[in-house]
Design a protein around this motif. Structure first.
Motif, short mmCIF file in Angstrom:
data_model
loop_
_atom_site.label_atom_id
_atom_site.label_comp_id
_atom_site.label_asym_id
_atom_site.label_seq_id
_atom_site.Cartn_x
_atom_site.Cartn_y
_atom_site.Cartn_z
N ALA A 15 0.84 -1.20 0.00
CA ALA A 15 0.00 0.00 0.00
C ALA A 15 0.87 1.25 0.00
O ALA A 15 0.60 2.22 -0.71
CB ALA A 15 -0.92 -0.01 1.22
N ALA A 16 1.93 1.22 0.80
CA ALA A 16 2.85 2.36 0.84
C ALA A 16 3.54 2.55 -0.51
O ALA A 16 3.68 3.69 -1.00
CB ALA A 16 3.89 2.14 1.94
N GLU A 17 3.94 1.46 -1.13
CA GLU A 17 4.61 1.56 -2.43
C GLU A 17 3.67 2.15 -3.48
O GLU A 17 4.06 3.01 -4.28
CB GLU A 17 5.11 0.19 -2.87
CG GLU A 17 5.90 0.23 -4.17
CD GLU A 17 6.25 -1.16 -4.67
OE1 GLU A 17 7.43 -1.41 -4.94
OE2 GLU A 17 5.32 -2.00 -4.82
N LYS A 18 2.41 1.71 -3.47
CA LYS A 18 1.45 2.22 -4.44
C LYS A 18 1.19 3.71 -4.24
O LYS A 18 0.88 4.43 -5.20
CB LYS A 18 0.13 1.44 -4.33
CG LYS A 18 0.19 0.04 -4.94
CD LYS A 18 -1.18 -0.61 -4.89
CE LYS A 18 -1.16 -1.95 -5.60
NZ LYS A 18 -2.51 -2.60 -5.60
N ALA A 19 1.34 4.15 -3.01
CA ALA A 19 1.13 5.57 -2.72
C ALA A 19 2.40 6.39 -2.96
O ALA A 19 2.41 7.59 -2.68
CB ALA A 19 0.68 5.73 -1.27
N GLY A 20 3.43 5.76 -3.49
CA GLY A 20 4.68 6.46 -3.76
C GLY A 20 5.60 6.53 -2.56
O GLY A 20 6.56 7.30 -2.55
N HIS A 21 5.34 5.71 -1.54
CA HIS A 21 6.14 5.73 -0.33
C HIS A 21 6.74 4.35 -0.05
O HIS A 21 6.76 3.87 1.10
CB HIS A 21 5.30 6.17 0.86
CG HIS A 21 4.70 7.53 0.66
ND1 HIS A 21 3.40 7.83 1.01
CD2 HIS A 21 5.21 8.66 0.11
CE1 HIS A 21 3.14 9.10 0.70
NE2 HIS A 21 4.22 9.61 0.15
N GLY A 22 7.22 3.71 -1.09
CA GLY A 22 7.86 2.41 -0.92
C GLY A 22 9.08 2.51 -0.05
O GLY A 22 9.69 3.57 0.09
N PRO A 23 9.49 1.42 0.59
CA PRO A 23 10.63 1.46 1.51
C PRO A 23 11.94 1.80 0.79
O PRO A 23 12.13 1.45 -0.37
CB PRO A 23 10.67 0.04 2.07
CG PRO A 23 10.01 -0.80 1.00
CD PRO A 23 8.94 0.07 0.43
#
Length: 527
Positions: free
Chosen positions: A349-357
């Protein structure tokens, strides 16, 4: 899992506080740090989804997920499909989510041994403890290594080359004039003194020194082992599963004193290592069967430091079917398995929001934990998908869905942490800080003591990472009355606790993956 929830948080960004916000900050077009709140993504981890998945994963349909059996094959297909549905790729390429783990179902080997024309019998004089293949060995010399000890204060291997040779070692350990053991100067038993632990340590020395085989003389152990091995052989019973190693194996044989004296007549009185001329022939028939099991691997590539890897692990196997009863393994380790899936969903979910690790995350579901940590040992010792030197940490989950009935002090909203401070002060501090910021569980270090009689630090898959000086945390709820019983079923899981604990692992992984500096290993073990 709820794909609509992933879309709903895809663009949610709010201001956060605490250690995670600082390390997770990214830069906007105006060079203003953009603070990312990981709780937005942690909210995708829900007790409802954990419960739905666990009722499936720990159902009778999966037949207890015994390593290499039908139920385990069903389990890995289930996990694979979950990652496909979440659009989380495999690091192996294509559609291959399975790292094959070569195993051997060991059965008791047959052996014939001849010493200077005299034949010695299997189970009467000699037993095969470990071998990897059928083999015939002939030698005109063996190396007697006395007690077979190689220690800082005493060594039987000085000035002796045993490379490719058969070594002969006896049980026990020499003492000084005061009755203390030479290696420690104390009277209490050491790792070299007696029993199976002594055999294991002396075998490790012979292997490191390059020996082809070790003949170990221990009349006491032999009298206990031989009848058991003979019964197993007569019943054609598979003794255990073992991992096929890329390393050259060593043949391990236990013999009685009669055979020992046939090889070296003065063995009882003499401890001086020496080369002995004797004609020895060994013929060994390996009766074991090869099987294949699988680890399941999925991967989110880091946005800034993709070559640095954070490994999240849980074991996918359990005990299978015994005496017609299915051992479902809901807590052990269905709870850890579904927690990893939910944590993966949160990172996606974070990656899809542009906040991937910033660093890469490897989701590693290992097989054969119940058989001796086999899947994780294959990953670390035989086939690390990513170099161990690039592996930043391992967060391992094994049983986080129940409470410990022996824990009578403290709240139910707890988790046992093991190993967090063994190798890295950084990791321990991060764990404490993210818990204080986000989850507020009671972190219990009861089983973290080095003298813990349960030895839990050595009993789950994190240990194979820790032995390679990779910082670890082992998340554990303790044992209970249903541990390793058919009654470990999903209706007994406390799903609110499972959710809270899974979130703690997510937040810790988030911080480790996103902080600017890699974890410092300030307590590395050298041995």
């Amino acid at each position: 899992m709820k794909k609509s929830l992933l879309l709903g948080v895809a663009f949610a960004i709010v201001t956060s506080c605490g250690t995670s916000s600082k390390s997770s900050a990214k830069t906007t077009q105006n060079n203003i740090p953009e603070q990312i709140d990981p709780s937005v993504y942690a909210s995708t981890i829900t007790s409802a989804e954990l419960k739905t998945m666990l009722y499936k994963y720990a159902s009778d349909e999966f037949e207890g997920r015994d390593t290499g059996a039908k139920g385990q094959k069903m389990a890995i297909e289930y996990l694979k499909q979950k990652y496909i549905d979440m659009d989380i790729p495999t690091p192996l390429g294509g559609n291959d989510y399975f790292q094959e783990v070569p195993l051997e179902k060991q059965k008791i080997a047959e052996i014939k041994m001849n010493v200077n024309g005299k034949t010695f019998e299997n189970f009467k004089d000699i037993i095969v403890l470990s071998n990897s293949k059928s083999i015939t060995i002939s030698a005109s010399k063996i190396i007697y290594v006395g007690y077979g000890i190689d220690d800082e204060n005493y060594s039987d291997y000085k000035n002796i080359d045993v490379t490719g040779k058969i070594v002969l070692a006896k049980s026990g350990e020499p003492k000084d004039n005061n009755g203390n053991y030479i290696t420690t100067g104390e009277s209490t038993d050491t790792k070299w003194s007696n029993g199976y632990k002594s055999l294991s340590n002396k075998t490790d020395v012979a292997k490191k020194r390059g020996a082809q085989a070790i003949l170990f003389i221990d009349d006491d152990l032999f009298s206990k082992y031989a009848p058991f091995y003979q019964r197993q052989s007569a019943g054609n019973i598979a003794r255990r599963l073992s991992l096929k190693s890329n390393e050259k194996d060593i043949l391990i044989l236990m013999i009685n004193e009669t055979l020992g004296k046939a090889l070296h007549t003065s063995i009882s009185e003499e401890s001086t290592p020496k080369e002995i001329e004797t004609n020895v022939t060994l013929e060994i028939e390996n009766k074991s069967d090869a099987i294949t099991s699988e680890n399941v691997v999925a991967f989110i590539k880091g946005s800034e430091k993709p070559d640095e890897i954070v490994v999240l692990s849980a074991h996918l196997d359990h005990e299978g079917i015994k005496n017609g009863e299915i051992y479902n393994g809901a807590d052990d380790d269905g709870s850890g398995t579904v927690a990893i899936l939910e944590i993966a969903q949160a990172f996606k979910a974070a990656e899809k929001a542009g906040h991937g690790p910033k660093r890469s995350i490897l989701f590693l579901h290992v097989t054969g934990e119940e058989k001796g940590l086999l899947g994780s040992r294959h990953y670390t010792d035989n086939d690390p998908i990513f170099p161990l030197v690039n592996t930043v940490a391992n967060l391992n989950i094994d049983m986080i869905g129940r409470t410990d009935p022996e824990r009578t002090i403290g709240t139910r909203n707890y988790i046992y942490l093991i190993g967090s401070d063994r190798l890295s002060t950084d990791l321990h501090n991060i764990s404490e800080e993210v818990n204080n910021t986000y989850t507020n569980l009671e972190l219990d270090y009861k089983f973290n003591a080095e003298n813990d009689p349960n030895r839990f630090y050595f009993r789950s898959d994190h240990y194979n990472f820790a032995k390679n000086n990779i910082p670890v945390i082992f998340y554990f709820n303790g044992t209970h009355d249903d541990y390793h019983k058919p009654s470990d079923t999903p209706d007994k899981i406390e799903y609110d606790l499972l959710e809270n604990r899974a979130k703690l692992v997510f937040y810790t992984a988030w911080e480790v993956a996103n902080r600017d500096q890699r974890l410092v290993v300030d307590k590395a073990v050298t041995e």
